[in-house]
Structure formats: structure tokens, C-alpha cells
Design an enzyme around this catalytic site. Structure first.
Site, PDB file in Angstrom:
ATOM      1  N   ASP A 257      -0.678 -23.052  14.503  1.00 51.68           N
ATOM      2  CA  ASP A 257       0.625 -22.699  14.126  1.00 51.68           C
ATOM      3  C   ASP A 257       1.620 -23.784  13.581  1.00 51.68           C
ATOM      4  O   ASP A 257       2.337 -23.555  12.788  1.00 51.68           O
ATOM      5  CB  ASP A 257       1.256 -21.863  15.227  1.00 51.68           C
ATOM      6  CG  ASP A 257       2.579 -20.898  14.924  1.00 51.68           C
ATOM      7  OD1 ASP A 257       2.401 -20.194  13.276  1.00 51.68           O
ATOM      8  OD2 ASP A 257       3.448 -21.020  15.493  1.00 51.68           O
TER       9      ASP A 257
ATOM     10  N   LYS B 146      13.377 -28.135   3.944  1.00 46.38           N
ATOM     11  CA  LYS B 146      14.448 -28.226   4.477  1.00 46.38           C
ATOM     12  C   LYS B 146      15.157 -29.721   4.172  1.00 46.38           C
ATOM     13  O   LYS B 146      14.506 -30.731   3.638  1.00 46.38           O
ATOM     14  CB  LYS B 146      14.020 -28.542   6.322  1.00 46.38           C
ATOM     15  CG  LYS B 146      13.932 -27.123   6.684  1.00 46.38           C
ATOM     16  CD  LYS B 146      13.529 -27.194   8.393  1.00 46.38           C
ATOM     17  CE  LYS B 146      13.454 -26.016   8.985  1.00 46.38           C
ATOM     18  NZ  LYS B 146      14.615 -25.038   8.696  1.00 46.38           N
TER      19      LYS B 146
ATOM     20  N   HIS C 111       3.350 -27.776   9.721  1.00 54.32           N
ATOM     21  CA  HIS C 111       4.566 -28.423   9.695  1.00 54.32           C
ATOM     22  C   HIS C 111       4.462 -29.904  10.276  1.00 54.32           C
ATOM     23  O   HIS C 111       5.210 -30.688   9.514  1.00 54.32           O
ATOM     24  CB  HIS C 111       5.508 -27.695  10.811  1.00 54.32           C
ATOM     25  CG  HIS C 111       5.547 -26.035  10.457  1.00 54.32           C
ATOM     26  ND1 HIS C 111       5.600 -25.995   8.897  1.00 54.32           N
ATOM     27  CD2 HIS C 111       5.913 -25.168  11.215  1.00 54.32           C
ATOM     28  CE1 HIS C 111       6.044 -24.604   9.024  1.00 54.32           C
ATOM     29  NE2 HIS C 111       6.000 -24.116  10.415  1.00 54.32           N
TER      30      HIS C 111
ATOM     31  N   ARG D 108       0.773  -1.337  -0.021  1.00 53.92           N
ATOM     32  CA  ARG D 108      -0.002  -0.065  -0.036  1.00 53.92           C
ATOM     33  C   ARG D 108       0.900   1.069   0.113  1.00 53.92           C
ATOM     34  O   ARG D 108       0.454   2.158  -0.677  1.00 53.92           O
ATOM     35  CB  ARG D 108      -0.912  -0.068   1.349  1.00 53.92           C
ATOM     36  CG  ARG D 108      -1.941  -1.115   1.361  1.00 53.92           C
ATOM     37  CD  ARG D 108      -2.822  -1.155   2.705  1.00 53.92           C
ATOM     38  NE  ARG D 108      -3.527  -2.504   2.903  1.00 53.92           N
ATOM     39  CZ  ARG D 108      -4.630  -2.711   2.339  1.00 53.92           C
ATOM     40  NH1 ARG D 108      -5.264  -1.562   1.741  1.00 53.92           N
ATOM     41  NH2 ARG D 108      -5.182  -3.783   2.546  1.00 53.92           N
TER      42      ARG D 108
ATOM     43  N   LYS E 233       6.211 -23.626  22.484  1.00 50.00           N
ATOM     44  CA  LYS E 233       7.252 -22.702  22.432  1.00 50.00           C
ATOM     45  C   LYS E 233       7.712 -22.555  23.989  1.00 50.00           C
ATOM     46  O   LYS E 233       7.170 -23.057  24.829  1.00 50.00           O
ATOM     47  CB  LYS E 233       6.387 -21.262  22.339  1.00 50.00           C
ATOM     48  CG  LYS E 233       5.974 -21.149  20.876  1.00 50.00           C
ATOM     49  CD  LYS E 233       5.601 -19.763  20.593  1.00 50.00           C
ATOM     50  CE  LYS E 233       5.421 -19.407  19.085  1.00 50.00           C
ATOM     51  NZ  LYS E 233       6.948 -19.353  18.277  1.00 50.00           N
TER      52      LYS E 233
ATOM     53  N   GLU F 243      10.326 -24.944  20.301  1.00 48.38           N
ATOM     54  CA  GLU F 243      11.001 -23.800  20.276  1.00 48.38           C
ATOM     55  C   GLU F 243      11.444 -23.445  21.321  1.00 48.38           C
ATOM     56  O   GLU F 243      10.550 -23.791  22.423  1.00 48.38           O
ATOM     57  CB  GLU F 243      10.286 -23.084  19.301  1.00 48.38           C
ATOM     58  CG  GLU F 243       9.743 -23.430  18.137  1.00 48.38           C
ATOM     59  CD  GLU F 243       8.670 -22.272  17.721  1.00 48.38           C
ATOM     60  OE1 GLU F 243       9.151 -21.401  16.717  1.00 48.38           O
ATOM     61  OE2 GLU F 243       7.644 -22.559  17.812  1.00 48.38           O
TER      62      GLU F 243
ATOM     63  N   LYS G 268       1.517 -20.142   4.686  1.00 46.86           N
ATOM     64  CA  LYS G 268       0.585 -20.540   5.579  1.00 46.86           C
ATOM     65  C   LYS G 268       0.389 -19.759   6.711  1.00 46.86           C
ATOM     66  O   LYS G 268       0.937 -18.738   7.094  1.00 46.86           O
ATOM     67  CB  LYS G 268       1.375 -22.058   6.295  1.00 46.86           C
ATOM     68  CG  LYS G 268       2.400 -21.694   7.485  1.00 46.86           C
ATOM     69  CD  LYS G 268       2.597 -22.718   8.220  1.00 46.86           C
ATOM     70  CE  LYS G 268       3.601 -22.539   9.446  1.00 46.86           C
ATOM     71  NZ  LYS G 268       2.999 -21.892  10.457  1.00 46.86           N
TER      72      LYS G 268
END
Lengths: 385, 530
Positions: free
Chosen positions: B275, B222, B280, B71, B380, B256, B188
């Protein structure tokens, strides 16, 4: 000696250890066992993906081979057996050295990534090389023979080494008689007296040239131009062997000719200022090829520095790839009348010997493209002989 | 008189004759990549570096062009400067002739994505660039925008017919009429539930055929994920034991140590299930469990991964408590640093029930995997960053060697590590040297970083190149996405309707909630120590 690797790791090479040529394998096993017990019993990992047999008659080649190995063993764990044969040496002796190269893995474990054996044979002892070298080959792994020398490749030792190998690597950039030597190699590749795959390092150097040239015609817009090529110009630098056209220039022309169906119609004609002209034909369309030797000051760069192809008629266009030596880049240009020229600059680092040798390990098998290009190059360079 | 043989004309060939047999990475046809969201973080931090890496590796075609779209009003030069600054900040050398040449192919086009006229204007700009840059009508759209903007952009493309290409039957054009190909890469998540995924798919199919759509999941780019296919189907050694007869269970971990990194608002709406696991983790599971395809063609590989999804035993409200666990981290320690709990993170509600950890057990009801549990976990602020697939083999049928009071030997395991240190390791038993028959487990490692030296290319780089080349093998097809959302909807519904009650239920820097361990303990298993 420890060298940094491109991945931020390190390769550590032990000092060369002089050993009895008959006890090389025991010495290598012992070296592995010793390292396995150093550092609290952490089992060292031993990895190998191939045997690399290196043959040379030049006693000064050791440093080059050390440099190559230190660069490639991290990516290609291997057993390297270097043979330096000096049959004309006055003394008769055979000596052997072993070295191991290790690299660090996580957790403090080290990987033994190269077992290096060097055998130096002089005088009559050269006759005993076969018995000393062949038992050192790891039978589970493919054997690459890197032959550092000019054609003709012959003799019983050569035949026995080749007979025990799966691949043979040589470098036509070192050929002193490019036309005749390429013809000799062409015979080996075509007739396959040893039933192995051949790799020419000099051919691998042409890969970026081939890729950039092919890219012009990946789109449908310019592909019809390939039917109407009328002029080709190959510029190269090679001050090694007098007025002869370099093997690399012949191979590049051979590649184009084999892919595009060009046939020679006259013998190469030498002109002034290092220009050789070749007349080819595709169907009834004539193609004029100019092979132009250039000289550059200072740097010892040898090889092709520009390729230009011109198509005529309805699909008139000029395609050029040129090496920009200062920046290790190449520029590609397409010019068409009435249209803006399309240019871009891409990396074209001069690949190291180690990179090129390593690349041969990644593309095993007989290279039909090379065989075709070589056959065409020989047909053109030897036309009328 | 002899006449010269008639040679086929090169122009009639479907392939470039100079490309034939070259032992180099394939190079795509010249094309224009239109990046929607070009001023955003994803574009600057991931896409442009990946594209520039491709340029540096000579993998981009001549005439390759980027049209950045957003934009913000900006000139071409300002866009080039912003890309340059971003690359420089990330350590790239932007003083080289290669950068200058690359920058010449960067253009900018400001647009309100809802403005149909701007989409028509974009079409004109692309035509001009096709002529100037020799890109032959080959266009790749990349949606590097928040998922909420996907439908608007796809509608814009549809409204201006920019999704039509030479292979579109409605155009009535043959491929040789040089109108090129058009493809789209969609980041995604593809929808946030089954309903929204189907709605988005309807929008997408208004503008594109399925073979033009590349739903990107960078995990599939990967090396180790791709190597799973090679490992399984290029070695006779492993495939015979890759089944219920020899495999006891499979554990997939995507852990993670990071927190939200400023993505609190997004994560509040997503959670670990959406997520990570729905995309994944399930992609990795599909590849680990799939049957061998007949060839490595994109649709044959994707047929097999989709079959895995359809074979997974569905969850019902009754089976969810015993098979799915959720967690949320509280404050704790990571790497010697105190870190806040999820509810204290920026953008998160103080009473949030969003899960930052999910673990579950899947059963695949097919001939190969009947009765073999697949345990997956992702979260996480776990103890360390690590992603792996671990195949745990069965116990020995009979123990030949006395091992003292336990009379037990460790089972064999095979671990496919995705990150960090991509590679494969195998654990087996060996005899300790000495007079006694003592066994000890030995680990054999294969690591990309050491066995092959180079680390391979970045996932984005690989996948962008694949898309330009028209290779969709590593991109999820819609039937896979649909099957995945279908599988997870009962869990998402149940979790949205019930308060967890004990959140936060694990400390940052640990391996997740206690309920996660119980999930395996019920089956007599435990999570691997990693």
C-alpha cells in the site's frame, strides 16, 4: 494590529515607531531581538526574500501601502522601504517610522516576515533621501522599486533609486496621457538606460484576457483562424482621462499585434461616442480594430470589458471574451456558422493591488512579451506622429 | 513596387502564437476526460473536486468535457446533480456561473465494462462530443476503479481502438490531421506483485504506447516532493554534500494515525508494504537518491529514478530478517480516543497476518551512496500523521569545542517534510550567547504555508493537469514499477510463507514495534523523534 491571512493564519503588525532616520537599522534589529526573547526565549525566525522600495509623492498613500503589505508579506517575506517625498512642502523635515509584521508558525514560534520602514521627506530634506534610503537596502536580496507616479520618470533621485534596483514596477493605469506615457516607457524598456527589468501592473491585469484569448486557439481546429482575423473589437471602461484610449486597451491590442504580426497602416481615427478605429495589416490582409469606450454606472471598475475577434473566409468564426461584472466572471464564446456555439463561464475576479504586486515578485526577469506588446502598442497609437 | 513580406501561416505553426511567453500556468488543449468509476468514492471525493478546482482557477481549456462512466444507469442531469451534491458537501460553492458552465460539460455513459458494444458506443459518443465541444479528439481515460477492474477496462479500450491517437504509427496520420491525443491515468497499485504487474502491463500495451500511460501516485504531486528536485538541483549549496562522504544515513517516514477507514477488505490483501512502501515511499526514496538528469524532461527524470531502483541491493531470504520488519497494531489510544486493533476492524480477519507497519533498510550500490543506509518506515495507527525525508549528516571529523562530559555535538540534519506542513528544516549548531563557548542546536524552518503563504495545489490537481499537458515527469514509468516489484518480491514471498507469530506487536498510537527500533540500533542509529 492583527489581520487574518488567506491561509487561516494571522499577520500581526506592530504600531509604527518613530525613529531617528539614521538609526533605522539598529531599531529593526532591536525589534527582532526583543521579540526573540519574549515568550520564553523561543528564537523568532526572520525571513526575507526581497527589498521593496516604494516611492510616492502622495502623502495619502500610506493606507494603500499598509493594505498591500499586510496581504503580501506572508507569501513574500520582505523589507519594505516606503519613501514619501513632498519637495514642494513648505517645511523642511525628514521623519522615519519602523514597523515589524510577524506571523505565527507551528510550535508557538513566530516568523518576522516584514520589516517596514517609512521615510517622509519634505521641502529641502528631499535632497537627503538618497543617503537615508540606500543604506537600508538589504544587499543580499533583490530590490524591487515600486514607483507610484506618472512618467516621465526622471531626476537624480529616481536615477539613483533605479540604479540600486533590479526591477521597477509601475502602473500604466495611472498614466494621464496614455499614448505619450506609454511611448516614454517604451523608450525605457527598449533602450534600457538603467539596465533593469520593468513590470507594468496594468499589463498583469491583462493576464486573464490573454489566457482566455489564447485558449481559443490551443486546439488545432481554430488555430488557422488566426491567419484570417479581419475585425477586432476591444471594449473598455475608463472615465479618467477624457477621450483618450486607455493604456490597457492599447496594450491588449499591442499584444495581439506583436504576436500575430499586425502592422499599422493608418493613424488612429476618433469617431463619435468614444470610438477609435485603427487599420492594421497582416501581409496584405487588412484588419480593422475598433476601440470602444463604454460607460458603466456606479462601480468604479476600469479596464477592458470585452475582446472580440472575427475571422473570415474558409475559417470564418467569431471569438469573444466578455467580462460579466456582476458575478466577477467572464464568458467565452465561439460562434461558427452551421455549428453550435461553444460557451463557458470562468472566474475573473478583479485582482487586488497586492495580488498584482505579489505576482511581479513571482515572475522576475525581463518580460520580452511585454516589451514586444508595448512596442507594437506605441507603433499603433503613435502612427503618423 | 515593393511587395509585402510573406508571413508564415499560423496554421502551420506547431504552437499557438498567442500562448508564447505568457507568464501563466499552462492550459491544456481542449479535451474529454473519461472517468471509469465515475460514481465511486475516488471520483466524488478526489477527482471531481480537483477538476472543479482547475476550472475555478481557469486552468481548464475551453470545451473541456467529462464523460462519467459506470455500470449504474443514470442520465447526464442525474450525474451532474450527483457531482453537484458531492461538491457541495465538500464545501464548494455550486451556485456560481462557473459551476453552471462546468456542469454543462459533464456527461454520463453507463456501461458494462465487459460489453464490447458499449465500448464501440462510447467511441461514437466521443466523436459527437468532439464535434459539439471542439475537443479535437483529445481523450484522457481515468481508471478510478478497483485494481481488479483495470484489465477489463483496458481490454475494452483496446477492443474499440479508443487508445489509438494521431501519434500512433498504425494510424498513418500526422498530428495536424487533428485526431488528437489519447492518454490513460491508472491509479496505484499497478499490480499486486511482479507477475500481476507484468500481466497488467501486457494488457495496457495492447491498447496504449508507454508514452500514453500515466500511472498516478498522488504523492509525487505534492509540492515538497517536487521541491526536492528543485532543492537538490537548483542550489549549489546542497548537492556537493548529498553523498556518502557527508551523509551518514537517510530516514524516510510515512506515518498515518488513521486506521482503515472502511477499507479493511482492500487492506487485508494489500498491507503496508504494497500500500505504501512499494509505491509512495520508494518514489520518494528514488527522488532523494537520484543523480541529476541532464534536463527536466519526463523521460530523463524517470531514467534516473529507475536507475536508483535498479541499484538497490536485492534482498535474499537470508538478508530479510535483519533488514525488514513488519508489524500489526493492536488496540490502543489515538488522540485521547480508544481505538480497536487491526484484527477487530471491519473487513479484517480475526487471525489476520497482514502487516500494518513495515520498516526496512536499503543499501544503494552506486558511487554516490555506497555504504549509506536508507531506512524507511510506514504504518497505520502510529502516533501521528507525518511524512518526511530526513538526511542525517556525519559526525564532525574533529571536535573543536568542549561540550562538557559528552564532548559531543548534534549532527546536522536536513528534513524535507511532505505532510503535514510541507516544508524544509535544517538543524545546525550555534553558540549560546555568553562568555562560555556553549553550543546549542538551532532549527531553521522553511514552510510552504508561511514562507510562500499559499499551500500549493493538491496532488491530484497537479497531476491531472500535468497529464492533460502531456508532462509525465511525475508519473512512474513501467520500468520503475517493474524494478520496484522485483525488489520487493523476496520480502513479499518470505512474509507470505512465514507467520509473524507475535502479531499484534505494537499498540495503536505508538511508533511501531520494538523490532523496528532494533533495525537501526544494530547500526548504531535510532529513529528520529517526530
Amino acid at each position: 494590529m492583527t489581520n487574518a491571512t488567506p491561509n487561516g493564519g494571522t499577520i500581526t503588525a506592530s504600531e509604527p515607531l518613530a525613529v531617528d532616520p539614521e538609526k533605522v537599522l539598529q531599531t529593526l534589529t532591536k525589534a527582532w531581538q526583543q521579540r526573540a526573547t519574549v515568550g520564553g526565549g523561543d528564537a523568532i525566525v526572520r525571513a526575507a526574500t526581497l527589498n521593496l522600495l516604494i516611492f510616492s509623492q502622495d502623502p495619502n498613500v500610506s493606507q494603500l501601502i499598509d493594505d498591500v503589505l499586510s496581504e503580501i508579506v506572508e507569501k513574500h517575506p520582505l523589507r519594505a522601504i516606503t519613501v514619501i517625498a513632498q519637495p514642494k512642502a513648505p517645511e523642511s523635515a525628514m521623519r522615519a517610522w519602523t514597523q515589524v509584521h510577524t506571523t505565527a508558525l507551528n510550535g508557538g514560534v513566530r516568523q518576522l516576515c516584514c520589516e517596514q520602514v517609512t521615510i517622509d521627506a519634505r521641502g529641502d530634506a528631499v535632497d537627503g533621501l538618497e543617503g537615508a534610503v540606500l543604506p537600508l537596502i538589504d544587499p543580499e536580496l533583490p530590490v524591487y522599486l515600486w514607483w507610484r507616479g506618472d512618467p516621465p520618470f526622471e531626476g537624480s533621485f529616481f536615477e539613483r533609486l533605479v540604479g540600486s534596483s533590479d526591477y521597477m514596477i509601475f502602473d500604466s493605469a495611472d498614466f494621464r496621457e496614455p499614448d505619450e506615457d506609454l511611448a516614454w516607457v517604451g523608450h525605457l524598456v527598449k533602450d534600457q538606460p538603467f539596465d533593469i527589468a520593468y513590470s507594468d501592473v496594468n499589463w498583469a491585469r491583462l493576464t486573464p484576457w490573454q489566457a482566455l484569448t489564447a485558449q481559443f486557439f490551443d486546439g488545432l481546429e481554430f488555430r488557422p483562424c488566426l491567419d484570417a482575423i479581419s475585425d477586432v473589437r476591444i471594449e473598455y471602461v475608463d472615465d479618467n482621462f477624457g477621450s483618450r484610449v486607455s493604456a490597457q486597451a492599447w496594450l491588449l491590442l499591442g499584444w495581439l499585434a506583436s504576436r500575430l504580426g499586425w502592422r499599422p497602416v493608418s493613424a488612429p481615427a476618433s469617431g463619435e461616442d468614444g470610438v477609435v478605429t485603427v487599420r492594421l495589416q497582416r501581409g496584405e490582409n487588412p484588419i480593422t480594430v475598433t476601440l470602444q469606450r463604454e460607460s458603466v454606472e456606479g462601480d468604479a471598475f476600469h479596464g477592458v470589458i470585452a475582446l472580440q475577434m472575427v475571422s473570415t473566409g474558409q475559417t470564418s468564426a467569431n471569438f469573444r471574451v466578455e467580462y460579466l461584472g456582476d458575478s466577477q466572471c467572464a464568458r467565452t464564446i465561439v460562434r461558427q456558422e452551421g455549428a453550435p456555439s461553444i460557451e463557458r463561464v470562468v472566474n475573473m475576479d478583479e485582482p487586488s493591488e497586492a495580488f498584482l504586486i505579489g505576482r511581479e515578485f513571482e515572475s522576475p526577469g525581463r518580460d520580452a512579451l511585454y516589451a514586444d506588446a508595448l512596442r507594437a502598442a506605441v507603433a499603433i497609437s503613435m502612427f503618423g506622429q | 513596387m515593393t511587395t509585402a513580406p510573406t508571413l508564415p501561416t499560423v496554421s502551420a505553426e506547431q504552437v499557438n502564437p498567442l500562448r508564447h511567453g505568457l507568464q501563466i500556468e499552462r492550459t491544456p488543449e481542449p479535451c474529454i476526460m473519461i472517468i471509469a468509476g465515475a460514481t465511486g468514492d475516488l471520483s466524488h471525493r478526489k477527482l471531481m473536486p480537483s477538476i472543479f478546482n482547475l476550472a475555478q482557477s481557469r486552468l481548464l481549456p475551453g470545451g473541456f468535457t467529462v464523460v462519467g462512466m459506470a455500470r449504474t444507469k443514470m442520465s447526464d442531469d442525474a450525474f451532474r446533480d450527483s457531482v453537484k451534491a458531492s461538491l457541495k458537501e465538500q464545501g464548494y460553492d455550486t451556485t456560481t456561473p462557473v459551476w453552471e458552465s462546468f456542469a454543462n460539460g459533464l456527461y454520463y455513459f453507463d456501461a458494462d465494462y465487459q460489453d464490447a458494444q458499449r465500448w464501440a458506443d462510447l467511441g461514437e459518443k466521443l466523436k459527437t462530443l468532439d464535434e459539439a465541444r471542439g475537443t479535437g479528439g483529445n481523450h484522457l481515460f481515468y481508471l478510478a476503479v478497483p485494481p481488479s477492474a483495470f484489465p477489463t477496462i483496458v481490454q475494452g479500450i483496446a477492443s474499440s481502438n479508443l487508445g489509438r491517437d494521431a501519434n500512433d504509427p498504425l494510424q498513418g496520420l500526422s498530428p495536424t490531421e487533428a485526431h488528437g491525443w489519447v492518454r490513460i491515468i491508472i491509479e496505484k497499485p499497478f499490480g499486486r506483485d511482479l507477475t500481476s504487474a507484468r500481466a497488467l502491463q501486457r494488457e495496457v500495451t495492447n491498447a496504449f504506447r508507454e508514452d500514453q500511460v500515466y500511472r498516478i501516485d498522488h504523492y509525487l504531486g505534492k509540492e515538497t516532493v517536487q521541491n526536492m528536485l528543485v532543492f537538490r538541483f537548483a542550489n549549489l549549496l546542497f548537492e556537493p554534500v548529498w553523498n556518502r562522504r557527508y551523509v551518514d544515513h537517510v530516514q524516510i517516514t510515512v506515518a498515518e494515525s488513521l486506521g482503515l477507514e472502511g477499507r479493511g477488505a482492500y487492506y487485508e490483501e494489500a498491507g503496508a508494504l504494497r500500500d505504501m512502501i512499494q509505491s509512495h515511499v520508494m518514489q520518494v526514496l528514488s527522488i532523494a537518491a537520484m543523480e541529476p538528469p541532464a534536463t527536466f524532461k519526463a523521460n530523463e527524470v524517470r531514467d534516473e529514478t529507475a536507475k536508483v531502483m535498479r541499484a538497490i541491493r536485492p534482498f535474499t531470504p537470508d538478508t530479510i530478517p535483519a533488514n525488514a520488519v513488519r508489524g500489526q497494531y493492536g488496540k490502543g489510544w489515538i488522540g485521547g480516543q480508544r481505538v480497536p486493533g487491526y484484527r477487530e476492524e471491519e473487513g479484517c480477519k480475526p487471525d489476520s497476518n497482514t502487516e500494518t507497519y513495515a520498516a526496512m533498510k536499503f543499501l544503494i550500490d552506486n558511487w554516490r551512496w555506497a555504504g549509506v543506509p536508507f531506512y524507511v518506515r510506514s504504518g497505520k495507527r502510529l502516533a501521528r500523521r507525518l511524512s518526511e525525508v530526513a538526511i542525517q549528516f556525519r559526525e564532525l571529523p574533529h571536535l573543536l569545542f568542549e561540550q562538557g562530559p559528552t564532548d559531543r555535538v548534534e549532527v546536522n540534519s536536513l528534513v524535507l517534510r511532505i505532510q503535514p506542513d510541507e516544508g524544509i528544516s535544517m538543524r545546525f549548531e550555534a553558540k549560546l550567547p555568553g562568555p562560555q563557548m556553549s553550543l546549542r542546536p538551532v532549527r531553521m524552518d522553511f514552510r510552504y504555508g508561511t514562507s510562500f503563504g499559499s499551500q500549493g495545489v493538491d496532488g491530484y490537481q497537479r497531476l491531472i493537469l500535468d497529464c492533460m499537458l502531456g508532462d509525465a515527469s511525475l508519473f512512474p514509468r513501467y520500468d520503475w514499477v517493474d524494478a520496484s516489484w522485483t525488489l520487493f518480491m523476496p520480502i513479499l514471498d518470505t512474509w507470505s510463507q512465514t507467520r509473524p507469530g507475535n502479531f499484534p506487536n505494537y499498540e495503536a498510537g505508538t511508533w511501531g514495534p520494538a523490532e523496528s527500533a532494533a533495525l537501526l540500533e544494530r547500526d548504531g542509529h535510532r529513529w528520529r523523534r517526530i
